[in-house]
Design an enzyme around this catalytic site. Structure first.
Site, mmCIF file in Angstrom:
data_model
loop_
_atom_site.group_PDB
_atom_site.id
_atom_site.type_symbol
_atom_site.label_atom_id
_atom_site.label_comp_id
_atom_site.label_asym_id
_atom_site.label_seq_id
_atom_site.Cartn_x
_atom_site.Cartn_y
_atom_site.Cartn_z
ATOM 1 N N LYS A 93 -6.843 4.363 10.084
ATOM 2 C CA LYS A 93 -7.895 5.051 9.325
ATOM 3 C C LYS A 93 -8.835 5.734 10.310
ATOM 4 O O LYS A 93 -9.603 5.081 11.006
ATOM 5 C CB LYS A 93 -8.666 4.043 8.463
ATOM 6 C CG LYS A 93 -7.871 3.533 7.283
ATOM 7 C CD LYS A 93 -8.779 3.006 6.197
ATOM 8 C CE LYS A 93 -7.985 2.717 4.931
ATOM 9 N NZ LYS A 93 -8.855 2.299 3.828
ATOM 10 N N ARG A 151 0.853 -1.193 0.000
ATOM 11 C CA ARG A 151 0.000 0.000 0.000
ATOM 12 C C ARG A 151 0.886 1.240 0.000
ATOM 13 O O ARG A 151 1.671 1.444 0.918
ATOM 14 C CB ARG A 151 -0.918 -0.014 1.243
ATOM 15 C CG ARG A 151 -1.874 1.159 1.271
ATOM 16 C CD ARG A 151 -3.014 0.926 2.250
ATOM 17 N NE ARG A 151 -2.599 1.006 3.632
ATOM 18 C CZ ARG A 151 -3.431 0.816 4.672
ATOM 19 N NH1 ARG A 151 -4.683 0.498 4.462
ATOM 20 N NH2 ARG A 151 -2.987 0.920 5.906
ATOM 21 N N SER A 170 -12.830 -4.074 -0.029
ATOM 22 C CA SER A 170 -13.184 -3.696 1.341
ATOM 23 C C SER A 170 -14.697 -3.624 1.476
ATOM 24 O O SER A 170 -15.377 -3.077 0.602
ATOM 25 C CB SER A 170 -12.589 -2.325 1.689
ATOM 26 O OG SER A 170 -11.185 -2.359 1.594
#
Length: 212
Positions: A140, A42, A111
């Site tokens: 997050k 990522r 997701s």
């Protein structure tokens, strides 16, 4: 492409925030030595050229350990580095569009935060789901903690592997036992660790307890 649930057991998601004493490459190698079963690369800040160069190197490393590499969000990088899979969020390219771009030979992860999102993702070609945040997470800040019942409902509703993500660490991982998840995706619990290899060995053993 079907996704083997066993490869989802201990899913490492990279984060450049903890690069320092080790390079990202070295961190990923430590995680692989410690027993992670797949890696998601990522990169939110790197440009495509740098991301691709890194992805090629990390993919070669993962291949040495027989572990699939998933690229986060970037379909072009995933195709060009010949990654085994790509993972997209709800705000990224839809799974059906991703499938058109990558063909049948690449795994797609999506997701999901609700049963409907999970069902839609599978209908559009998702091979596995990343579901969370199952616990409060600092990675997050815009995601709220998911009720355990929602996680159970998603696992019961779909026939693809489900990976729990969000705020998971050694102290709370066993709380996921009995939910039906096939594995856990971890960011800081792996990459913020002082000894990533040793940490992954412990996390691998705990993950195996969850899915029994």
């Amino acid at each position: 492409m079907k996704c083997d649930k066993h490869t989802m057991l201990l899913y490492a998601v990279t984060d450049r925030a903890w690069v320092g004493e080790q390079t990202l490459y070295q961190q990923v190698e430590s995680a692989l030595k410690g027993g992670v079963t797949c890696v998601q690369l990522r990169e939110k800040q790197l440009g495509d050229a740098d991301f691709l160069q890194e992805a090629i190197q990390i993919h070669a490393l993962c291949q040495q350990y027989g572990v699939p590499l998933f690229i986060n969000d970037n379909v072009e990088v995933a195709l060009q580095c010949h990654a085994e899979g790509i993972h997209v969020g709800q705000d990224d390219m839809a799974a059906a569009q991703v499938r058109q771009r990558v063909g049948e030979g690449v795994m797609i992860g999506v997701s999901a935060h609700t049963v409907q999102e999970a069902l839609d993702a599978v209908a559009h070609g998702a091979d596995y789901l990343g579901v969370g945040a199952v616990f409060a997470t600092h990675t997050k800040t815009d995601v709220s903690e998911m009720p355990r019942q929602t996680l159970l409902d998603i696992c019961n509703a779909v026939d693809v592997p489900v990976v729990a993500i969000g705020g998971i660490h050694k102290e709370n991982i066993l709380q996921l036992k009995g939910t039906g998840v096939d594995g856990v995706a971890l960011v800081s619990a792996i990459f913020a660790a002082k000894d990533i290899e040793a940490e992954c060995r412990e996390l691998r053993a705990l993950s195996e307890q969850i899915i029994k």
